[in-house]
Design an enzyme around this catalytic site. Sequence first.
Site, short mmCIF file in Angstrom:
data_model
loop_
_atom_site.label_atom_id
_atom_site.label_comp_id
_atom_site.label_asym_id
_atom_site.label_seq_id
_atom_site.Cartn_x
_atom_site.Cartn_y
_atom_site.Cartn_z
N ASP A 193 10.44 -7.35 -0.99
CA ASP A 193 9.11 -7.90 -0.75
C ASP A 193 9.13 -9.36 -1.18
O ASP A 193 9.67 -9.68 -2.22
CB ASP A 193 8.04 -7.14 -1.56
CG ASP A 193 6.65 -7.27 -0.95
OD1 ASP A 193 6.25 -8.41 -0.65
OD2 ASP A 193 5.98 -6.24 -0.75
N ASP A 243 3.58 -3.41 7.11
CA ASP A 243 2.24 -3.36 7.67
C ASP A 243 2.11 -4.19 8.93
O ASP A 243 1.01 -4.49 9.37
CB ASP A 243 1.23 -3.86 6.62
CG ASP A 243 1.50 -5.31 6.24
OD1 ASP A 243 2.52 -5.86 6.69
OD2 ASP A 243 0.70 -5.89 5.49
N ASN A 244 3.24 -4.59 9.53
CA ASN A 244 3.11 -5.37 10.76
C ASN A 244 4.16 -4.91 11.77
O ASN A 244 5.21 -4.38 11.40
CB ASN A 244 3.24 -6.86 10.47
CG ASN A 244 4.63 -7.23 10.00
OD1 ASN A 244 5.54 -7.43 10.80
ND2 ASN A 244 4.82 -7.30 8.68
N GLY A 250 0.80 -1.22 0.00
CA GLY A 250 0.00 0.00 0.00
C GLY A 250 0.84 1.28 0.00
O GLY A 250 0.62 2.17 -0.83
N LEU A 267 -5.24 -4.80 -5.38
CA LEU A 267 -5.33 -3.82 -6.46
C LEU A 267 -6.13 -2.57 -6.09
O LEU A 267 -6.04 -1.55 -6.75
CB LEU A 267 -5.93 -4.47 -7.72
CG LEU A 267 -5.16 -5.71 -8.24
CD1 LEU A 267 -5.85 -6.25 -9.49
CD2 LEU A 267 -3.71 -5.37 -8.54
N GLN A 268 -6.91 -2.66 -5.01
CA GLN A 268 -7.72 -1.53 -4.55
C GLN A 268 -6.84 -0.37 -4.09
O GLN A 268 -7.26 0.77 -4.02
CB GLN A 268 -8.65 -2.03 -3.43
CG GLN A 268 -9.24 -1.02 -2.48
CD GLN A 268 -8.50 -0.99 -1.15
OE1 GLN A 268 -7.38 -1.48 -1.04
NE2 GLN A 268 -9.12 -0.40 -0.15
N CYS A 296 -4.57 -4.02 8.63
CA CYS A 296 -5.43 -3.55 7.53
C CYS A 296 -6.21 -4.71 6.93
O CYS A 296 -7.32 -4.54 6.45
CB CYS A 296 -4.59 -2.86 6.45
SG CYS A 296 -3.97 -1.26 6.97
N CYS A 309 -12.60 -16.98 12.88
CA CYS A 309 -12.49 -15.58 12.45
C CYS A 309 -11.93 -15.60 11.02
O CYS A 309 -12.25 -16.50 10.25
CB CYS A 309 -11.61 -14.78 13.40
SG CYS A 309 -9.92 -15.39 13.53
N SER A 361 -6.96 -8.75 -4.13
CA SER A 361 -7.39 -7.81 -3.10
C SER A 361 -6.38 -6.69 -2.85
O SER A 361 -6.65 -5.76 -2.10
CB SER A 361 -7.65 -8.56 -1.78
OG SER A 361 -6.44 -9.05 -1.26
#
Length: 393
Positions: free
Chosen positions: A71, A139-140, A50, A80-81, A197, A351, A78
């Site tokens: 990376d 992101d973590n 992101g 591509l948003q 996220c 979950c 999911s």
Amino acid sequence: MSLPPLVEPAAELTVDEIRRYSRHLIIPDVGVEGQKRLKNARVLCVGAGGLGSPALMYLAAAGVGTLGIIDFDTVDESNLQRQIIHGVSDVGRSKAESAAASIREINPLVNVEIHNTALDRENVREIFSGYDLIVDGTDNFATRYMVNDAAVLLGKPYVWGSIYRFDGQASVFWAEHGPCYRCLYPEPPPPGMVPSCAEGGVLGVLCASIGSIQVNEAIKLLTGIGEPLVGRLMVYDALEMSYRKIKVRKDPDCALCGENPTVTDLLEDYEDFCGAVSEEAQEAVVDSTITALELKEWQDAGKDIFLVDVREPAEYEIVRIPGSTLIPKGEILSGEALAKLPQDKQIVLHCKSGVRSAEALAALKAAGFSDAVHLQGGVLSWVKQIDPSLPAY
Ligand SMILES: [Zn+2]
């Protein structure tokens, strides 16, 4: 506080470069010398997701000479948003490779270095050593603390950003001139307290808002212009459309960059430090975990089960396991939902990935539901193993 430029200027700009970067060159503060510094710069972006997507694209367009991408993940639909460096034809491809291809299309003058691997304590120093500046798009919390610790131990500055739903934060951490991430956040949040996220969602365009602040700060540091965001935290609220700057002081008691540091090397295990799940949850799941296949067998055999989905209503709308009842984790932890649970049925919690259900399981067991179990891997594993026609999100 202004700081000297991080990078020495390259010897010269070619005619192609002068044409391409003319809108930079005519800004007096950047000029030919600033552009030559960008040309000589080596910047590493941790993550091509992101934040990494807009950051890499603008760093490339700006003419940063060498861009490293680390990376290990592959592009998923999911992504591509918000991860705009990747496209439809990249789904399934390595994110680092996909990002590199986009960068070459934006600016073939950039030298791209691909690190198609997970950053870990074995490789982080060597990889970071090769760059002037790091842009953190992780992101973590485990990777975030490792990036900070490695940067401080190596004396490197880095530009940090984080995003969640409509909220973003950014700062520049450089222990020689100001605080580090640990000065701001000495301890990771308790497991399960801060959703990722993937669990809580993120407004796609927020990535651009924060990613562009990170690039802005990177350019200032590399060229030595303006006031870098050292010692200040930028807090952005997209719903209020407000930017606030909060002063962050260097903590003399910081475990890493303080006067008497207790962290003098990289930690053995950052996952452990950040605790993927609490100790109670780790204990609760022992001998009380079933797989998606087992759940399906129970259902097919007509076993009297009560399947509880502990996710949030918005997630339940996207995809659900047939026969499940929604009771968000918070209602179980607070105790308010306990009365809704049958005493005479086999309770199965699930979950999205198995972390929240493990926490809820610990609470249920403490409340006396000793036979309750949870589903390993959550909805994601159900979709993968039982019904791939359902959307994984
Ligand atoms: Zn510190």
